[in-house]
Design an enzyme around this catalytic site. Structure first.
Site, PDB file in Angstrom:
ATOM      1  N   ASP A 166      40.882  52.178  44.247  1.00 59.75           N
ATOM      2  CA  ASP A 166      39.669  52.745  44.830  1.00 59.75           C
ATOM      3  C   ASP A 166      39.972  53.988  45.662  1.00 59.75           C
ATOM      4  OD1 ASP A 166      38.512  50.503  43.755  1.00 59.75           O
ATOM      5  OD2 ASP A 166      37.734  49.712  45.645  1.00 59.75           O
TER       6      ASP A 166
ATOM      7  N   HIS B 184      31.478  57.612  49.499  1.00 62.16           N
ATOM      8  CA  HIS B 184      31.979  56.312  49.993  1.00 62.16           C
ATOM      9  C   HIS B 184      30.996  55.672  50.976  1.00 62.16           C
ATOM     10  CE1 HIS B 184      35.017  53.342  51.478  1.00 62.16           C
ATOM     11  NE2 HIS B 184      35.429  53.453  50.223  1.00 62.16           N
TER      12      HIS B 184
ATOM     13  N   HIS C 275      44.301  50.852  46.703  1.00 61.51           N
ATOM     14  CA  HIS C 275      43.634  52.100  47.060  1.00 61.51           C
ATOM     15  C   HIS C 275      44.599  53.261  46.892  1.00 61.51           C
ATOM     16  CE1 HIS C 275      41.217  49.011  49.046  1.00 61.51           C
ATOM     17  NE2 HIS C 275      40.211  49.872  49.033  1.00 61.51           N
TER      18      HIS C 275
END
Length: 210
Positions: free
Chosen positions: A35, A90, A177
């Site tokens: 992510d 985000h 991430h």
């Protein structure tokens, strides 16, 4: 910071329209997801590590980061990985008006060609979820069964590794991430995860729902 490394069954039932895992698949396959990228250092590191094991993954990209690093985004696709929408900026769905949230997803769609979607922080209102999964959006919402915690600087890199090793199994969707914040843990954990599960005969595949 409170979160669960392994997603509980009750949460999967509450959001049953989302994909949390592929446990019905009997093959020895793990689904790595990343992510918040693309990031010029972290994402390139991930691509190099994946390439060592002929591993494929799914990258849930932030639209503004795709705009800033379009070359890396294109490399994700050319290397055979999947991409997904992670909003333009985000946004936290719980804290954002639904109209603004959906507009932000639409903005990201201009830069991310995919019908896979993962809400940032895993936070999304039911109204947002219904609108994203119905026409004209028709997104498939991908959550996760294992959260590495690589973003959590209060835990050690060894704990981060244990979060994955102790909880992942065939069909697991694992979250990492490819971001600056997570990179310290990621560069320690990812090579070890790839080596550990490869030695046990697992393959790493991308989520290919488009």
């Amino acid at each position: 910071m409170v979160y669960l490394a392994k997603t509980p069954r009750w949460l999967k039932k509450i959001y049953s329209s989302c994909i949390w895992d592929f446990y019905s698949n009997q093959d020895k396959v793990i689904y790595l997801t990343f992510d918040d990228g693309p990031h010029p250092v972290a994402t390139n590191f991930v691509l190099n590590e994946l390439n060592k094991y002929n591993a494929k993954a799914t990258f849930f990209c932030i639209g503004k980061n795709v705009m800033a690093h379009e070359d890396i985004y294109k490399k994700l696709i050319s290397d055979g990985h999947s991409v997904g929408n992670h909003t333009q900026n985000h946004l936290d769905g719980w804290k954002t008006d639904s109209v603004k949230y959906l507009q932000n997803v639409d903005e990201a769609k201009k830069h991310i060609q995919s019908t896979l979607f993962r809400p940032p922080y895993g936070r999304i209102r039911r109204t947002q979820l219904r609108q994203l999964t119905s026409a004209p959006n028709d997104f498939t919402i991908i959550m996760w069964s294992v959260l590495s915690g690589d973003f959590d600087q209060s835990i050690s890199k060894e704990t981060c590794l244990a979060n994955v090793i102790d909880n992942a199994k065939s069909g697991s969707i694992i979250v990492f991430h490819d971001s600056e914040k997570a990179f310290g843990h990621l560069q320690y954990v990812l090579p070890k995860v790839l080596e550990y599960f490869s030695k046990k005969g697992y393959a790493f595949k991308n989520i290919a729902i488009v």
